[in-house]
Design a protein around this motif. Structure first.
Motif, PDB file in Angstrom:
ATOM      1  N   PHE A  57      -3.965  28.746  39.786  1.00  0.00           N
ATOM      2  CA  PHE A  57      -4.448  27.571  39.787  1.00  0.00           C
ATOM      3  C   PHE A  57      -2.894  26.744  40.145  1.00  0.00           C
ATOM      4  O   PHE A  57      -2.383  25.885  39.539  1.00  0.00           O
ATOM      5  CB  PHE A  57      -4.626  27.027  38.398  1.00  0.00           C
ATOM      6  N   PRO A  58      -2.531  27.166  41.329  1.00  0.00           N
ATOM      7  CA  PRO A  58      -1.208  26.574  42.107  1.00  0.00           C
ATOM      8  C   PRO A  58      -1.083  24.956  42.134  1.00  0.00           C
ATOM      9  O   PRO A  58      -0.050  24.451  42.240  1.00  0.00           O
ATOM     10  CB  PRO A  58      -0.867  27.136  43.348  1.00  0.00           C
ATOM     11  N   GLU A  59      -2.450  24.409  42.287  1.00  0.00           N
ATOM     12  CA  GLU A  59      -2.441  23.018  42.531  1.00  0.00           C
ATOM     13  C   GLU A  59      -2.241  22.189  41.034  1.00  0.00           C
ATOM     14  O   GLU A  59      -2.216  20.803  41.011  1.00  0.00           O
ATOM     15  CB  GLU A  59      -3.576  22.487  43.336  1.00  0.00           C
ATOM     16  N   LEU A  60      -2.517  22.868  39.931  1.00  0.00           N
ATOM     17  CA  LEU A  60      -2.482  22.488  38.608  1.00  0.00           C
ATOM     18  C   LEU A  60      -0.883  22.813  37.713  1.00  0.00           C
ATOM     19  O   LEU A  60      -0.761  23.754  37.879  1.00  0.00           O
ATOM     20  CB  LEU A  60      -3.839  22.646  37.998  1.00  0.00           C
ATOM     21  N   GLY A  61      -0.855  21.721  37.024  1.00  0.00           N
ATOM     22  CA  GLY A  61       0.308  22.130  36.085  1.00  0.00           C
ATOM     23  C   GLY A  61      -0.443  22.638  34.834  1.00  0.00           C
ATOM     24  O   GLY A  61      -1.714  22.533  34.765  1.00  0.00           O
ATOM     25  N   HIS A  62       0.165  23.012  33.717  1.00  0.00           N
ATOM     26  CA  HIS A  62      -0.377  23.711  32.539  1.00  0.00           C
ATOM     27  C   HIS A  62       0.691  23.712  31.357  1.00  0.00           C
ATOM     28  O   HIS A  62       1.902  23.547  31.827  1.00  0.00           O
ATOM     29  CB  HIS A  62      -0.992  25.305  32.801  1.00  0.00           C
ATOM     30  N   VAL A  63       0.209  23.446  30.427  1.00  0.00           N
ATOM     31  CA  VAL A  63       0.863  23.449  28.983  1.00  0.00           C
ATOM     32  C   VAL A  63      -0.056  24.175  27.975  1.00  0.00           C
ATOM     33  O   VAL A  63      -1.404  24.150  28.011  1.00  0.00           O
ATOM     34  CB  VAL A  63       1.282  22.019  28.543  1.00  0.00           C
ATOM     35  N   MET A  64       0.472  24.944  27.010  1.00  0.00           N
ATOM     36  CA  MET A  64      -0.137  25.527  26.137  1.00  0.00           C
ATOM     37  C   MET A  64       0.019  25.002  24.631  1.00  0.00           C
ATOM     38  O   MET A  64       1.322  24.599  24.375  1.00  0.00           O
ATOM     39  CB  MET A  64       0.397  27.115  25.943  1.00  0.00           C
ATOM     40  N   MET A  65      -0.945  24.983  23.921  1.00  0.00           N
ATOM     41  CA  MET A  65      -0.876  23.956  22.725  1.00  0.00           C
ATOM     42  C   MET A  65      -2.016  24.631  21.669  1.00  0.00           C
ATOM     43  O   MET A  65      -2.959  25.061  22.217  1.00  0.00           O
ATOM     44  CB  MET A  65      -0.702  22.677  22.803  1.00  0.00           C
ATOM     45  N   SER A  66      -1.649  25.089  20.471  1.00  0.00           N
ATOM     46  CA  SER A  66      -2.884  25.158  19.565  1.00  0.00           C
ATOM     47  C   SER A  66      -3.846  26.153  20.027  1.00  0.00           C
ATOM     48  O   SER A  66      -4.868  26.172  19.863  1.00  0.00           O
ATOM     49  CB  SER A  66      -3.497  23.999  19.169  1.00  0.00           C
ATOM     50  N   GLY A  67      -3.524  27.488  20.549  1.00  0.00           N
ATOM     51  CA  GLY A  67      -4.459  28.383  20.827  1.00  0.00           C
ATOM     52  C   GLY A  67      -5.080  28.013  22.331  1.00  0.00           C
ATOM     53  O   GLY A  67      -6.051  28.654  22.501  1.00  0.00           O
ATOM     54  N   GLN A  68      -4.629  27.079  22.953  1.00  0.00           N
ATOM     55  CA  GLN A  68      -5.463  26.561  24.043  1.00  0.00           C
ATOM     56  C   GLN A  68      -4.370  26.482  25.172  1.00  0.00           C
ATOM     57  O   GLN A  68      -3.290  26.030  25.157  1.00  0.00           O
ATOM     58  CB  GLN A  68      -6.372  25.458  23.897  1.00  0.00           C
ATOM     59  N   THR A  69      -4.954  26.419  26.495  1.00  0.00           N
ATOM     60  CA  THR A  69      -4.151  25.947  27.680  1.00  0.00           C
ATOM     61  C   THR A  69      -4.807  24.739  28.429  1.00  0.00           C
ATOM     62  O   THR A  69      -5.946  24.856  28.517  1.00  0.00           O
ATOM     63  CB  THR A  69      -4.150  27.185  28.715  1.00  0.00           C
ATOM     64  N   VAL A  70      -3.999  23.817  28.683  1.00  0.00           N
ATOM     65  CA  VAL A  70      -4.591  22.611  29.227  1.00  0.00           C
ATOM     66  C   VAL A  70      -4.044  22.841  30.657  1.00  0.00           C
ATOM     67  O   VAL A  70      -3.005  22.816  30.909  1.00  0.00           O
ATOM     68  CB  VAL A  70      -4.087  21.335  28.404  1.00  0.00           C
ATOM     69  N   LEU A  71      -4.980  22.842  31.748  1.00  0.00           N
ATOM     70  CA  LEU A  71      -4.754  22.653  33.160  1.00  0.00           C
ATOM     71  C   LEU A  71      -4.927  21.185  33.443  1.00  0.00           C
ATOM     72  O   LEU A  71      -5.852  20.558  33.087  1.00  0.00           O
ATOM     73  CB  LEU A  71      -5.632  23.724  33.940  1.00  0.00           C
ATOM     74  N   PHE A  72      -4.001  20.817  34.161  1.00  0.00           N
ATOM     75  CA  PHE A  72      -3.935  19.205  34.485  1.00  0.00           C
ATOM     76  C   PHE A  72      -3.420  18.959  35.993  1.00  0.00           C
ATOM     77  O   PHE A  72      -2.763  19.745  36.416  1.00  0.00           O
ATOM     78  CB  PHE A  72      -3.253  18.346  33.544  1.00  0.00           C
ATOM     79  N   GLY A  73      -3.791  17.688  36.583  1.00  0.00           N
ATOM     80  CA  GLY A  73      -3.454  17.561  38.096  1.00  0.00           C
ATOM     81  C   GLY A  73      -4.562  16.783  38.590  1.00  0.00           C
ATOM     82  O   GLY A  73      -5.718  16.724  38.288  1.00  0.00           O
ATOM     83  N   PRO A  74      -4.361  16.684  39.926  1.00  0.00           N
ATOM     84  CA  PRO A  74      -5.214  15.812  40.803  1.00  0.00           C
ATOM     85  C   PRO A  74      -6.538  16.693  41.313  1.00  0.00           C
ATOM     86  O   PRO A  74      -5.973  17.765  41.414  1.00  0.00           O
ATOM     87  CB  PRO A  74      -4.255  15.341  41.968  1.00  0.00           C
ATOM     88  N   VAL A  75      -7.636  15.989  41.336  1.00  0.00           N
ATOM     89  CA  VAL A  75      -8.646  16.793  41.954  1.00  0.00           C
ATOM     90  C   VAL A  75      -9.286  15.843  43.021  1.00  0.00           C
ATOM     91  O   VAL A  75      -9.731  14.637  42.844  1.00  0.00           O
ATOM     92  CB  VAL A  75      -9.623  16.932  40.865  1.00  0.00           C
ATOM     93  N   VAL A  76      -9.118  16.328  44.362  1.00  0.00           N
ATOM     94  CA  VAL A  76      -9.607  15.292  45.429  1.00  0.00           C
ATOM     95  C   VAL A  76     -11.017  15.068  45.589  1.00  0.00           C
ATOM     96  O   VAL A  76     -11.484  13.850  45.952  1.00  0.00           O
ATOM     97  CB  VAL A  76      -9.137  16.203  46.566  1.00  0.00           C
ATOM     98  N   ASP A  77     -12.048  15.879  44.990  1.00  0.00           N
ATOM     99  CA  ASP A  77     -13.394  15.502  44.988  1.00  0.00           C
ATOM    100  C   ASP A  77     -14.103  16.384  44.193  1.00  0.00           C
ATOM    101  O   ASP A  77     -13.492  17.309  43.469  1.00  0.00           O
ATOM    102  CB  ASP A  77     -13.817  15.625  46.646  1.00  0.00           C
TER     103      ASP A  77
END
Length: 65
Positions: free
Chosen positions: A19-39
Motif C-alpha cells: 500500500f505505497p500510497e497509504l501511511g500506516h500505524v499499528m495499535m492494539s493488535g490492529q493496523t490502520v492504513l490512512f491516506g488520500p483516496v482519489v475516487d
C-alpha cells in the motif's frame, strides 16, 4: 477524500509496502492504513488488495481532511 482502513493484526513491512500510497500505524493488535483516496474505483481497489492479501478489514471510514 481521506480514508482510514483498519485491519486485524500487525502488518509486516512487506505487507505494508503493498500500500505505497497509504501511511500506516499499528495499535492494539490492529493496523490502520490512512491516506488520500482519489475516487470510488481507488477505494474498491484498496479493498480488493486487502482481500487478495488475506487481510481482515475491521473498519473503513472517511475522515475529515
Amino acid at each position: 477524500m481521506r480514508y482510514e482502513i483498519r485491519v486485524e493484526g500487525h502488518l509486516s513491512e512487506t505487507l505494508a509496502e503493498a500500500f505505497p500510497e497509504l501511511g500506516h500505524v499499528m495499535m492494539s493488535g490492529q493496523t490502520v492504513l490512512f491516506g488520500p483516496v482519489v475516487d470510488e474505483a481507488h477505494l474498491y481497489g484498496l479493498l480488493a488488495r486487502c482481500q487478495s492479501l488475506g487481510l481482515r478489514v475491521l473498519e473503513m471510514r472517511q475522515v475529515p481532511e
